[in-house]
Design an enzyme around this catalytic site. Structure first.
Site, short mmCIF file in Angstrom:
data_model
loop_
_atom_site.label_atom_id
_atom_site.label_comp_id
_atom_site.label_asym_id
_atom_site.label_seq_id
_atom_site.Cartn_x
_atom_site.Cartn_y
_atom_site.Cartn_z
N LYS A 64 0.83 -1.19 0.00
CA LYS A 64 0.00 0.00 0.00
C LYS A 64 0.88 1.26 0.00
O LYS A 64 0.57 2.23 -0.68
CB LYS A 64 -0.91 -0.03 1.24
CG LYS A 64 -2.00 0.99 1.20
CD LYS A 64 -3.36 0.40 1.52
CE LYS A 64 -4.44 1.41 1.19
NZ LYS A 64 -5.35 1.68 2.24
N LYS A 113 -7.65 -8.07 -12.12
CA LYS A 113 -8.62 -8.13 -11.04
C LYS A 113 -9.39 -6.80 -10.95
O LYS A 113 -8.77 -5.73 -11.08
CB LYS A 113 -7.85 -8.37 -9.73
CG LYS A 113 -8.72 -8.53 -8.53
CD LYS A 113 -7.90 -8.64 -7.27
CE LYS A 113 -8.83 -8.51 -6.10
NZ LYS A 113 -8.26 -8.09 -4.88
N LYS A 125 -10.52 -0.59 -7.72
CA LYS A 125 -10.57 0.84 -8.02
C LYS A 125 -9.18 1.39 -8.32
O LYS A 125 -9.04 2.35 -9.06
CB LYS A 125 -11.28 1.64 -6.93
CG LYS A 125 -10.72 1.55 -5.56
CD LYS A 125 -11.71 2.13 -4.55
CE LYS A 125 -11.58 1.42 -3.24
NZ LYS A 125 -12.78 1.24 -2.51
#
Ligand code: SF4
Length: 334
Positions: free
Chosen positions: A115, A195, A198
């Site tokens: 992340k 996949k 967003k």
């Protein structure tokens, strides 16, 4: 003694929810609410880890997520639907748990580094590193018996269990260690064949109106070697076929065989798929429209959910404060 086992889950409002969220989480929650006492929240504090400079967007996506929860079938009478930031006790427990969580436990969480790289932050925020501690607080504060997770989220839940064990060892047996309710999450592919996510900007939103769904499906990636209708295709490598398997199950076998035989053109196939998705979303869209016209009803649901969640959270926090020797009404100070 609880009548039903309690299950806790939530989603981050960092964007509008999409079909991946619907099939991977929401539909499962809706099913589980007849068996479990379900607490689901919109994790608006968690959304700050990526949208900290766009608070208006978080507020907007929080409302939209709540609408999607209810429109998809979460029943506010049966389940507790609330906004994370309405329950300040989550923040208090996060602080207290952060005191007993060693930093290396957090640094080894695989999604932390991913992340951090994805957000392209020079240096990750303290909040991003501490994200799993807030997640532990979200779950432990309701003494959840179970948490629905996909395989990739198992390390997060294991960390919650470790934090609970450490806390219980230090201050007494207060928390329940939640079990993983391993959920088979269908690998829903996005418009580009990766996949649906967003972060890839390849999604079909739950709220997309029919004309937008048609336009998005028209742009979908297909088998690049199938140029003409008569070319034999490879449906298993085509995201259009993948979505047929979810939204057009009855016809998926026909699509597969006609595609392979070169008896189906992609343009026509995409039109069929778009119509199947539109049909499948029709009941959700109709409930969505009602809720959009009555924003006060959405607020009422979130308010009522917060009342119920707060009662449960307060009860546990009293035990936590007592375990940590904080008096109920203030304490003598440092
Ligand atoms: S016919 Fe359908 S399944 Fe086959 S490649 Fe084209 S879009 Fe994909």
């Amino acid at each position: 003694m609880r009548k039903r086992r309690r299950l806790v889950s939530g989603m981050q409002p960092t964007g509008m929810l999409h079909l991946g969220n619907l099939e991977g989480a929401l539909r499962n929650w809706v099913k589980l609410q007849s068996e479990y006492e379900v607490f689901v929240f919109v994790a608006d504090w968690h959304a700050l880890t990526s949208l900290y400079d766009h608070p208006d967007e978080i507020a907007k996506y929080t409302r939209e997520a709540a609408i999607d929860y209810v429109a998809a079938g979460m029943d506010p009478e049966k389940s507790v639907i609330f906004r994370q930031s309405d329950i300040k006790e989550h923040a208090e427990l996060h602080l207290l748990l952060s005191m007993v969580t060693p930093v290396p436990w957090l640094e080894r969480v695989p999604t932390y580094k991913e992340k951090r790289d994805e957000l392209k932050l020079e240096s990750a925020s303290y909040g991003l590193l501490g994200y799993p501690v807030l997640q532990a607080a979200d779950i432990l504060i309701y003494k959840a018996d179970a948490v629905p997770v996909g395989q990739d989220q198992l390390p997060h839940l294991e960390l919650t269990r470790e934090i609970a064990r450490r806390f219980n060892h230090l201050y007494g047996p207060i928390f329940t260690e939640p079990e993983a309710l391993l959920t088979e999450i269908p690998a829903l592919l996005g418009l580009d064949g990766r996949k649906m996510s967003k972060s890839y900007d390849n999604t079909i939103l739950i709220a997309d109106p029919p004309d937008v769904i048609e336009a998005k499906v028209r742009t979908m990636y297909t088998d690049p070697l199938k140029i003409y209708k008569t070319d034999p295709g490879q449906p298993e490598a085509c995201p259009v076929y993948g979505l047929h398997c979810v939204y057009n199950k009855e016809e998926a076998a026909r699509v597969e065989s006609e595609c392979k035989r070169g008896a189906l053109g992609c343009v026509q196939d995409k039109q069929h798929l778009a119509q199947a998705i539109i049909r499948a979303l029709a009941p959700i869209h109709s409930r969505r429209r009602e809720l959009e016209q009555h924003p006060e009803e959405v607020e009422r649901i979130l308010h009522a959910g917060a009342e119920r969640a707060r009662d449960a959270a307060r009860e546990v926090m009293e035990q936590v404060r007592a375990g940590m020797r904080f008096a109920a009404e203030g304490h003598p100070g440092f």
